[in-house]
Design a protein around this motif. Structure first.
Motif, mmCIF file in Angstrom:
data_model
loop_
_atom_site.group_PDB
_atom_site.id
_atom_site.type_symbol
_atom_site.label_atom_id
_atom_site.label_comp_id
_atom_site.label_asym_id
_atom_site.label_seq_id
_atom_site.Cartn_x
_atom_site.Cartn_y
_atom_site.Cartn_z
ATOM 1 N N ASN A 42 -2.193 -1.621 -13.355
ATOM 2 C CA ASN A 42 -3.311 -2.554 -13.458
ATOM 3 C C ASN A 42 -3.207 -3.608 -12.356
ATOM 4 O O ASN A 42 -2.277 -3.602 -11.550
ATOM 5 C CB ASN A 42 -3.353 -3.207 -14.845
ATOM 6 N N ASN A 43 -4.167 -4.521 -12.335
ATOM 7 C CA ASN A 43 -4.198 -5.543 -11.280
ATOM 8 C C ASN A 43 -2.955 -6.425 -11.304
ATOM 9 O O ASN A 43 -2.461 -6.857 -10.256
ATOM 10 C CB ASN A 43 -5.449 -6.414 -11.429
ATOM 11 N N TYR A 44 -2.445 -6.676 -12.504
ATOM 12 C CA TYR A 44 -1.239 -7.503 -12.614
ATOM 13 C C TYR A 44 -0.044 -6.803 -11.968
ATOM 14 O O TYR A 44 0.747 -7.435 -11.255
ATOM 15 C CB TYR A 44 -0.941 -7.802 -14.081
ATOM 16 N N ASP A 45 0.078 -5.496 -12.213
ATOM 17 C CA ASP A 45 1.183 -4.733 -11.625
ATOM 18 C C ASP A 45 1.096 -4.736 -10.100
ATOM 19 O O ASP A 45 2.108 -4.886 -9.398
ATOM 20 C CB ASP A 45 1.168 -3.291 -12.139
ATOM 21 N N ILE A 46 -0.121 -4.555 -9.589
ATOM 22 C CA ILE A 46 -0.313 -4.539 -8.133
ATOM 23 C C ILE A 46 0.015 -5.906 -7.535
ATOM 24 O O ILE A 46 0.673 -6.011 -6.497
ATOM 25 C CB ILE A 46 -1.760 -4.135 -7.792
ATOM 26 N N MET A 47 -0.425 -6.960 -8.221
ATOM 27 C CA MET A 47 -0.143 -8.311 -7.744
ATOM 28 C C MET A 47 1.363 -8.583 -7.745
ATOM 29 O O MET A 47 1.898 -9.227 -6.835
ATOM 30 C CB MET A 47 -0.857 -9.338 -8.634
ATOM 31 N N LYS A 48 2.045 -8.054 -8.753
ATOM 32 C CA LYS A 48 3.492 -8.238 -8.856
ATOM 33 C C LYS A 48 4.209 -7.545 -7.697
ATOM 34 O O LYS A 48 5.138 -8.100 -7.097
ATOM 35 C CB LYS A 48 3.983 -7.686 -10.190
ATOM 36 N N ILE A 49 3.764 -6.335 -7.366
ATOM 37 C CA ILE A 49 4.355 -5.596 -6.248
ATOM 38 C C ILE A 49 4.124 -6.351 -4.941
ATOM 39 O O ILE A 49 5.028 -6.514 -4.118
ATOM 40 C CB ILE A 49 3.755 -4.179 -6.159
ATOM 41 N N ARG A 50 2.895 -6.836 -4.760
ATOM 42 C CA ARG A 50 2.562 -7.567 -3.531
ATOM 43 C C ARG A 50 3.406 -8.834 -3.407
ATOM 44 O O ARG A 50 3.902 -9.168 -2.322
ATOM 45 C CB ARG A 50 1.078 -7.902 -3.529
ATOM 46 N N LEU A 51 3.589 -9.528 -4.515
ATOM 47 C CA LEU A 51 4.380 -10.756 -4.503
ATOM 48 C C LEU A 51 5.847 -10.472 -4.179
ATOM 49 O O LEU A 51 6.496 -11.236 -3.451
ATOM 50 C CB LEU A 51 4.266 -11.455 -5.862
ATOM 51 N N GLN A 52 6.357 -9.369 -4.705
ATOM 52 C CA GLN A 52 7.747 -8.997 -4.419
ATOM 53 C C GLN A 52 7.950 -8.771 -2.921
ATOM 54 O O GLN A 52 8.949 -9.199 -2.344
ATOM 55 C CB GLN A 52 8.119 -7.732 -5.201
ATOM 56 N N TRP A 53 6.976 -8.090 -2.291
ATOM 57 C CA TRP A 53 7.098 -7.837 -0.854
ATOM 58 C C TRP A 53 6.938 -9.125 -0.051
ATOM 59 O O TRP A 53 7.608 -9.322 0.965
ATOM 60 C CB TRP A 53 6.062 -6.802 -0.411
ATOM 61 N N GLN B 15 0.824 -1.208 0.000
ATOM 62 C CA GLN B 15 0.000 0.000 0.000
ATOM 63 C C GLN B 15 0.862 1.264 0.000
ATOM 64 O O GLN B 15 0.543 2.252 -0.668
ATOM 65 C CB GLN B 15 -0.936 -0.003 1.220
ATOM 66 N N ILE B 16 1.962 1.229 0.743
ATOM 67 C CA ILE B 16 2.876 2.382 0.766
ATOM 68 C C ILE B 16 3.466 2.618 -0.615
ATOM 69 O O ILE B 16 3.558 3.751 -1.097
ATOM 70 C CB ILE B 16 3.996 2.159 1.804
ATOM 71 N N GLU B 17 3.859 1.535 -1.283
ATOM 72 C CA GLU B 17 4.452 1.670 -2.616
ATOM 73 C C GLU B 17 3.424 2.149 -3.632
ATOM 74 O O GLU B 17 3.743 2.941 -4.523
ATOM 75 C CB GLU B 17 5.053 0.335 -3.052
ATOM 76 N N LEU B 18 2.185 1.704 -3.495
ATOM 77 C CA LEU B 18 1.136 2.147 -4.419
ATOM 78 C C LEU B 18 0.864 3.642 -4.270
ATOM 79 O O LEU B 18 0.596 4.337 -5.255
ATOM 80 C CB LEU B 18 -0.151 1.350 -4.169
ATOM 81 N N VAL B 19 0.930 4.127 -3.033
ATOM 82 C CA VAL B 19 0.749 5.563 -2.807
ATOM 83 C C VAL B 19 1.844 6.351 -3.524
ATOM 84 O O VAL B 19 1.604 7.395 -4.131
ATOM 85 C CB VAL B 19 0.760 5.880 -1.293
#
Length: 215
Positions: free
Chosen positions: A183-194, A171-175
């Protein structure tokens, strides 16, 4: 502490020289501009001050003899009858007092005075130094929190905590990336990295990079 004391003795001497030979052409601002960058040597004191104050309060409560010694010292003229806690706060308050002094000087000076531009610049420099100290204190606080979190990750059931931390970091990175049309894929990728990151520090070793990554 020794470096801080030496610096302020030199700084005090230079200011006194300006004041003793005061004219409308004297340059206090120039002196501040020259010495302001060296004030950053106080950052270690700023970082440890809260810990020192906490220890002092604990000792005052738990050790009557120590409490009496501190009380006796605070009654002496050499310390202006100030308690030790207030003396510990003095270096912290000094930066804001310097800035307030420069702001008042800036308001009362004429543009034709040679030191006018230096006073204005020195005030900005003191603002930057205060921000630098605040950042360092904030960062140290983050490191302490991160250390506690890492110990929890290593010592206790890590799975729920790992997912909780990875979601917060996401959430911090998305801000930070607002406006990039993720898109949803990008968000999922960020979440997976964390998630991988927190899984790694649990299995391998505590990471000192966490604060930088989050900030």
């Amino acid at each position: 502490m020794e470096q801080i004391l030496k610096f302020h003795k030199l700084f005090s001497y230079e200011l006194q020289c300006v004041c003793y030979n005061w004219t409308v052409h004297s340059r206090v601002g120039q002196t501040f501009c020259k010495q302001a960058p060296f004030m950053k040597i106080s950052v270690e004191y700023f970082q440890k001050k809260e810990q020192a104050s906490k220890l002092l309060r604990e000792l005052l409560k738990s050790d009557p003899k120590f409490n009496q010694i501190v009380e006796d010292i605070s009654q002496q003229e050499e310390v202006n009858h100030e308690p030790l806690e207030q003396l510990l706060n003095r270096p912290v308050k000094r930066i804001s007092e310097y800035n307030l002094l420069l702001q008042k000087m800036n308001e009362s000076m004429f543009d034709w005075q040679p030191d006018s531009k230096h006073v204005h610049l020195a005030s900005k420099m003191m603002d930057e130094i205060a921000s630098f100290f605040n950042f360092c204190i904030h960062r140290k606080g983050n490191l302490e929190k991160v250390f506690d979190i890492e110990q929890q990750i290593i010592s206790y059931n890590p799975i729920p905590l790992m997912f909780s931390l990875s979601e917060e970091a996401t959430q911090i990175e998305l801000v930070k990336k607002q406006g990039q049309n993720l898109n949803n894929y990008d968000i999922m990728k960020i979440r997976l990295q964390w998630q991988k990151y927190f899984h790694r520090i649990r299995l391998v070793r505590p990471s000192r990079c966490f604060v930088s990554d989050i900030e």
